[in-house]
Design a protein around this motif. Sequence first.
Motif, mmCIF file in Angstrom:
data_model
loop_
_atom_site.group_PDB
_atom_site.id
_atom_site.type_symbol
_atom_site.label_atom_id
_atom_site.label_comp_id
_atom_site.label_asym_id
_atom_site.label_seq_id
_atom_site.Cartn_x
_atom_site.Cartn_y
_atom_site.Cartn_z
ATOM 1 N N ALA A 70 21.371 11.880 0.468
ATOM 2 C CA ALA A 70 21.298 10.669 1.286
ATOM 3 C C ALA A 70 20.720 9.535 0.466
ATOM 4 C CB ALA A 70 20.446 10.894 2.531
ATOM 5 N N LEU A 71 21.107 8.315 0.835
ATOM 6 C CA LEU A 71 20.428 7.126 0.328
ATOM 7 C C LEU A 71 19.880 6.372 1.526
ATOM 8 C CD1 LEU A 71 22.278 4.348 0.887
ATOM 9 C CD2 LEU A 71 23.657 5.352 -0.925
ATOM 10 N N GLY A 72 18.798 5.674 1.323
ATOM 11 C CA GLY A 72 18.167 5.015 2.455
ATOM 12 C C GLY A 72 17.404 3.777 2.053
ATOM 13 N N ILE A 73 17.058 2.996 3.060
ATOM 14 C CA ILE A 73 16.235 1.809 2.869
ATOM 15 C C ILE A 73 15.093 1.853 3.870
ATOM 16 C CG2 ILE A 73 18.163 0.424 2.013
ATOM 17 C CD1 ILE A 73 18.289 -0.900 4.778
ATOM 18 N N VAL A 74 13.964 1.318 3.462
ATOM 19 C CA VAL A 74 12.785 1.283 4.329
ATOM 20 C C VAL A 74 12.931 0.119 5.310
ATOM 21 C CG1 VAL A 74 10.280 1.052 4.423
ATOM 22 C CG2 VAL A 74 11.349 2.295 2.528
ATOM 23 N N THR A 75 12.860 0.436 6.602
ATOM 24 C CA THR A 75 13.005 -0.591 7.632
ATOM 25 C C THR A 75 11.736 -0.811 8.446
ATOM 26 O OG1 THR A 75 13.865 1.066 9.180
ATOM 27 C CG2 THR A 75 15.468 -0.161 7.858
ATOM 28 N N GLY A 76 10.772 0.100 8.339
ATOM 29 C CA GLY A 76 9.548 -0.044 9.115
ATOM 30 C C GLY A 76 8.380 0.648 8.437
ATOM 31 N N ALA A 109 0.847 -1.191 0.000
ATOM 32 C CA ALA A 109 0.000 0.000 0.000
ATOM 33 C C ALA A 109 0.879 1.237 0.000
ATOM 34 C CB ALA A 109 -0.933 0.001 1.214
ATOM 35 N N ALA A 110 0.237 2.384 -0.162
ATOM 36 C CA ALA A 110 0.930 3.668 -0.063
ATOM 37 C C ALA A 110 0.971 4.102 1.396
ATOM 38 C CB ALA A 110 0.227 4.714 -0.911
ATOM 39 N N HIS A 111 2.085 4.714 1.798
ATOM 40 C CA HIS A 111 2.271 5.111 3.189
ATOM 41 C C HIS A 111 2.718 6.566 3.256
ATOM 42 C CE1 HIS A 111 2.025 0.891 4.447
ATOM 43 N NE2 HIS A 111 2.805 0.619 3.418
ATOM 44 N N ARG A 112 2.122 7.296 4.173
ATOM 45 C CA ARG A 112 2.522 8.693 4.349
ATOM 46 C C ARG A 112 3.769 8.805 5.224
ATOM 47 N NH1 ARG A 112 0.284 13.298 3.004
ATOM 48 N NH2 ARG A 112 -1.643 12.258 2.397
ATOM 49 N N THR A 113 3.947 7.905 6.166
ATOM 50 C CA THR A 113 5.143 7.922 7.020
ATOM 51 C C THR A 113 5.847 6.578 6.916
ATOM 52 O OG1 THR A 113 3.916 7.172 8.967
ATOM 53 C CG2 THR A 113 4.109 9.549 8.627
ATOM 54 N N LEU A 114 7.185 6.627 6.976
ATOM 55 C CA LEU A 114 8.002 5.424 6.902
ATOM 56 C C LEU A 114 9.167 5.558 7.870
ATOM 57 C CD1 LEU A 114 8.269 4.963 3.020
ATOM 58 C CD2 LEU A 114 6.893 3.569 4.563
ATOM 59 N N GLN A 115 9.590 4.427 8.435
ATOM 60 C CA GLN A 115 10.830 4.386 9.198
ATOM 61 C C GLN A 115 11.931 3.910 8.256
ATOM 62 O OE1 GLN A 115 7.881 2.958 10.903
ATOM 63 N NE2 GLN A 115 7.767 5.107 11.545
ATOM 64 N N GLN A 143 8.078 11.735 6.601
ATOM 65 C CA GLN A 143 6.671 12.024 6.322
ATOM 66 C C GLN A 143 6.577 12.630 4.927
ATOM 67 O OE1 GLN A 143 4.680 14.534 9.151
ATOM 68 N NE2 GLN A 143 2.669 13.823 8.503
ATOM 69 N N PHE A 144 5.822 11.977 4.047
ATOM 70 C CA PHE A 144 5.736 12.355 2.640
ATOM 71 C C PHE A 144 4.517 13.228 2.384
ATOM 72 C CE2 PHE A 144 8.016 8.407 2.983
ATOM 73 C CZ PHE A 144 9.060 8.523 2.084
ATOM 74 N N ASP A 145 4.672 14.178 1.467
ATOM 75 C CA ASP A 145 3.518 14.993 1.069
ATOM 76 C C ASP A 145 2.500 14.144 0.305
ATOM 77 O OD1 ASP A 145 4.998 16.970 2.184
ATOM 78 O OD2 ASP A 145 4.932 18.333 0.470
ATOM 79 N N LYS A 146 3.001 13.329 -0.615
ATOM 80 C CA LYS A 146 2.154 12.396 -1.361
ATOM 81 C C LYS A 146 2.620 10.992 -1.036
ATOM 82 C CE LYS A 146 0.806 10.944 -6.013
ATOM 83 N NZ LYS A 146 1.024 11.128 -7.468
ATOM 84 N N PRO A 147 1.759 10.178 -0.435
ATOM 85 C CA PRO A 147 2.204 8.842 0.009
ATOM 86 C C PRO A 147 2.708 7.992 -1.159
ATOM 87 C CG PRO A 147 0.064 9.394 0.946
ATOM 88 C CD PRO A 147 0.345 10.430 -0.097
ATOM 89 N N PRO A 148 3.954 7.534 -1.118
ATOM 90 C CA PRO A 148 4.447 6.627 -2.158
ATOM 91 C C PRO A 148 4.101 5.175 -1.837
ATOM 92 C CG PRO A 148 6.223 7.156 -0.668
ATOM 93 C CD PRO A 148 5.006 7.902 -0.157
ATOM 94 N N VAL A 149 4.026 4.364 -2.863
ATOM 95 C CA VAL A 149 3.823 2.925 -2.678
ATOM 96 C C VAL A 149 5.175 2.331 -2.305
ATOM 97 C CG1 VAL A 149 3.085 0.776 -3.749
ATOM 98 C CG2 VAL A 149 1.947 2.928 -4.343
ATOM 99 N N ALA A 150 5.265 1.764 -1.114
ATOM 100 C CA ALA A 150 6.551 1.291 -0.619
ATOM 101 C C ALA A 150 6.357 0.052 0.227
ATOM 102 C CB ALA A 150 7.246 2.385 0.197
#
Length: 590
Positions: free
Chosen positions: A471-477, A373-379, A440-447
């Motif tokens: 920066a580069l990053g990976i989604v952990t949560g 799904a799309a998420h507005r916030t990600l860790q 926190q994203f302005d437009k929730p990306p699918v991640a």
Amino acid sequence: MSAARPSSAEADAALDSATNRAALAEDQTFAGPAPDDVPLDTSLAPATTDDLRAQAVAVAAAGAKASLLRFITCGSVDDGKSTLIGRLLFDTNSVFDDQMEALQRDSKKFGTTGSDLDFALLVDGLSAEREQGITIDVAYRYFNTKKRAFIIADTPGHEQYTRNMATGASQAELAIILVDARKGILPQTRRHSFITSMVGIKSVIVAVNKMDLVEFSESVFNEIVAGYKALLPHLGFTDIRYIPLSAKNGDNLAERSAHTPWYKGPTLLETLEEVEPQTFAAGSPHFRLPVQWVNRPNLDFRGFCGTAAGGRISQGDAVLSLPSRQRSTVKAVYGPNGQVESAEDGEAITLTLNDEIDASRGDVLVKVGDPIAAHRTLQAEILWMVDRPLIAGGRFVAKLSSAQTPVNVRSLDEAVDIHSYQPRSANALLMNEIGRVTLQFDKPPVATLYSESRELGAFILIDPLTNETVALGIVTGLPRVEDAPGAAARSAQAASPAAPRSQFERVRAEWLGPALAADPARARGVTIFRAAAAVAIGLFALILGLALWKAVLLGALDFALRPLLRRLMVPAETEAAPADPTTVRDGEGI
């Protein structure tokens, strides 16, 4: 009467006599591999014509059976990464005659090995690299043996160029981590090991280099191995091998060295030919297509183009477009050579659908039932790559797969101590530091999590003013409440108190009020405060001469009825749940 045209032989002779042979020789030095019909100078090249032709025939015969291995060399500065690759190319007969001539000349001019060939110059081609004797940019080299084909990424060891190392590691399946036998494990060795683990590489070879400078001491090798094993509990490696070698002299590279009779394992090349890298799947078992381009050549065709990031898709499959969740079915699947029955993970395809749905670049087509799904916030876990610090509240542009959207660093949760790999509190991230943040994203990306999908779990942050990748990053949560249609209603329901399951819970919810009942921490504090106030009133009544039983009764009545008094005095505070300060409705000021 016109003059007679000269013959071809006469013209060639005239041109040959006018040729600047010194300039021609200089140009040919850098002209790349020699043509097939020109014989090799066997006095300069390590490989004969027959060797190269036999190798080419063997690889061609292997065909699809010859697997491809992508690997990187990393470690601290001057650990011998470029020298190892250059020597590996030399020992596998992958250096052509013109390259050998250039190496001999450049070794005298730029070399750091005295009268010996400096094999690092086969890889370090930038003038700044040769002048300083270091690696700055990622250099890719290709070679093959009878068993396998290889793509090597030579990454820099200097801390200043850590971002380039991370770029090379992001596409690798295996890492060769070099350690100087004289210096042991250095901070940059630890940093590169953590980044290697961070990007999902599971198989590593710890190459203890420059063993010739410590007289091929087994005790030195064992000490370094023990020191590296102490780091493993904090890293995600599952396949670790240790090899003592001397890249300059070729010990244990392509052939076993007589200087290390105590080492019974395979050589580096044998390990590379036989290893099966242990990595998490680059794609998910679920079909996902990040839309890169909507192909609309005419009124009768509308195709969604991209590279499949997992699973399999066939004609007639039901699909959803995220984040809009519009539904359709696949009308046709097109590959590079036209229409196909189906497509799999990693293939570049175009899908046409039976319904006209709104999907554009950045959206993701998935099969019905996919939990993504799309998420507005990600860790996320990020590597900060510029010299100005990152602080909470920073605003950037995030690029995740084909989606691009503004993002805020909502909080800087912690930084990683590169010496102990332990988390520590931090107010800022400095250059080359690794930290964990909430975005926190302005437009929730699918991640999704990086461990599930590299394509939909990795991102970069871009400075919106300079367009610099910071920066580069990976989604952990992922958040518990998905930011999808209907999520607002589910979030409101989650924020409201749960329905009481017993008489006691109903009385408790009534006594505390809806807002306090929904917050256990606040409810505990308020209960303790009310009890303390009731005790104080009872003691005060005793001091004034009231009987003991009357003082106890007065305190009990205060404890039981105080919520009623509070609700009568400030009903808005007790009846309404507290507003989320991060949520702003349309029309509200910020």
